[in-house]
Design an enzyme around this catalytic site. Structure first.
Site, short mmCIF file in Angstrom:
data_model
loop_
_atom_site.label_atom_id
_atom_site.label_comp_id
_atom_site.label_asym_id
_atom_site.label_seq_id
_atom_site.Cartn_x
_atom_site.Cartn_y
_atom_site.Cartn_z
N LYS A 1 54.73 92.77 99.61
CA LYS A 1 54.75 94.23 99.78
C LYS A 1 53.85 94.62 100.95
CE LYS A 1 51.03 94.75 96.37
NZ LYS A 1 50.77 94.99 94.95
N TYR B 1 29.28 107.99 122.08
CA TYR B 1 29.21 109.37 121.61
C TYR B 1 27.95 109.58 120.78
CZ TYR B 1 34.09 109.99 122.99
OH TYR B 1 35.24 110.07 123.69
C1 PLP Z 1 50.42 93.73 94.32
C2 PLP Z 1 50.89 93.23 93.05
C3 PLP Z 1 50.74 91.87 92.72
C4 PLP Z 1 49.99 90.89 93.59
O1 PLP Z 1 48.62 91.05 93.44
P1 PLP Z 1 47.57 90.10 94.15
O2 PLP Z 1 46.33 90.36 93.41
O3 PLP Z 1 47.52 90.53 95.58
O4 PLP Z 1 48.06 88.71 94.00
C5 PLP Z 1 51.27 91.43 91.54
N1 PLP Z 1 51.93 92.27 90.71
C6 PLP Z 1 52.10 93.58 90.99
C7 PLP Z 1 52.82 94.45 90.02
C8 PLP Z 1 51.59 94.10 92.15
O5 PLP Z 1 51.73 95.39 92.43
#
Ligand code: PLP
Length: 395
Positions: free
Chosen positions: A35, A262
């Protein structure tokens, strides 16, 4: 070649993946969570490399992200973790994305589209067990079983939940969530609904609870080479696939007492050399997420860090580096220019500077160079428009 770029080594990501796979309980498999553009690393490139290494399951948040992967030839399972909007459902089904069902409205929507298209809709049921986000609650389960039994098109291939405190290693809370999940699964199965893929683990839970690996684990953070938090045993040989670099575009000798940047927040204490790099906060440098302190000491740490940054001193791990040597920031970070106090570090104009850019906030304008087996790796779209990939469509 531009003056600022990011090198991403896909072999390192593959090796991190293999480290995870080597620790899987027999019977479980690793779903790569790609993602948010694979946490900023590049979802397509990362997925292609992982698919080549044998990964057959991927997860994204939105249907758009899933379709993007399909377009570039990712043919494995793609689970959409987030809610689906009505206008995306049809494409999602035709492209055989697996959709998360987390409430009754969505269940109805998917059933309706499945019926219109006469296609089975592959879904994962999401149970809400303590994250307070999406998913069916325990009081929904009776109605859910009825709906699933009556549905002709919803095909549950998976059921899952997501831990809220796994990275904090809160054993008691994790166990409560796990128990709620199991109760939910039992209830569905007792009424004759069998669901092949049960999964609960993110990176943190994967490390701490091998007995909870179940049918698959959903891994993001470990693939990008990070541990999910402090306290985890560093048992996997993880490496960082990402390095952001720029070049020194100016070096100038200055006397002691020179103001920099700045608001003149920095004043040289000695005669020194100042270097200029052509990057700033518009590229994502110094753009930190707002941290919420976990307790009093954490609060002190964050305050100290921010105060130091105000005076041009970077505390913590992430520093600028030239020729293997750390260099300090001088003054405030500008929009596209930043000054470094080079001190005695041996360097000249044109030398590379490693810059601490967060993966998820690095400006997409910055050129990415992907490496695979020692060579530059580039991608091309393999689908013009979308051919349906659903197994029941003849194409
Ligand atoms: C992002 C996510 C994961 C992965 O999590 P990590 O801690 O980055 O491995 C797993 N399950 C869901 C539902 C997620 O949203």
């Amino acid at each position: 070649m531009s003056d600022t770029w990011i090198d991403i080594d896909l072999d390192v990501i593959v090796s991190n993946y293999q480290e995870v796979v080597s620790r899987l309980r027999p019977g479980s498999q690793c779903m790569a969570v790609v993602k948010a553009d694979a946490y900023g690393l590049g979802a397509v490139q990362v997925s292609l490399a992982l698919a080549e290494a044998g990964c057959t399951a991927f997860a994204v948040t939105t249907v758009k992200e899933g379709l993007h992967l399909r377009k570039y030839g990712i043919n494995g399972d793609i689970l959409v973790l987030g809610p689906v909007s009505t206008e995306d459902v049809k494409d999602a089904i035709l492209q055989n994305l697996q959709l998360t069902v987390s409430d009754f409205e969505m269940l109805e929507l998917l059933e309706q589209f499945g019926s219109e298209l006469s296609l089975a809709v592959n879904t994962h049921i999401k149970l809400e067990t303590g994250m307070g986000r999406t998913g069916f609650l325990s009081q929904d389960l009776d109605k859910l079983t009825v709906c699933l039994r009556e549905s002709s098109y919803i095909k549950p291939v998976g059921i899952y939940t997501h831990f809220a405190r796994a990275a904090q290693r809160d054993k008691a809370y994790n166990s409560i969530q796990y128990e709620r999940f199991n109760n939910g699964v039992e209830k569905l199965e007792a009424s004759g609904i069998s669901i092949p893929f049960k999964h609960v683990c993110n990176s943190a839970a994967f490390l701490d609870y091998p007995e909870w690996h179940l049918d698959l684990v959903r891994i993001g953070t470990l693939l990008i080479g990070h541990y999910p938090g402090p306290g985890f045993k560093r048992e996997l040989k993880l490496r960082d696939p990402w390095v952001a670099k720029t070049k020194l575009v100016q070096i100038r000798d200055v006397p002691s007492g020179t103001y920099v940047g700045y608001q003149s927040t920095y004043k040289t204490k000695n005669a020194t050399r100042l270097g200029v790099i052509p990057v700033g906060y518009s590229d994502g440098i110094g753009v930190e997420p707002h941290l919420t302190p976990q307790g009093f000491f954490d609060l002190l740490k964050i305050m100290l860090k921010n105060t130091a940054l105000l005076f041009g001193v970077q505390l913590g791990r992430e520093k600028m580096q030239i020729n293997g040597q750390p260099v300090r920031l001088a003054g405030k970070i500008g929009m596209q220019l930043t000054v470094l106090d080079l001190g005695r570090v041996a360097c000249q104009r044109g030398d590379e500077v490693i810059i601490p850019l967060r993966r998820t906030t690095a400006n997409p304008r910055i050129v990415r160079r992907y490496w695979r087996e020692g060579r530059i790796f580039s991608i091309r779209s393999i689908q013009e428009g979308f051919l349906p990939l659903h197994p029941e469509c003849s194409n």
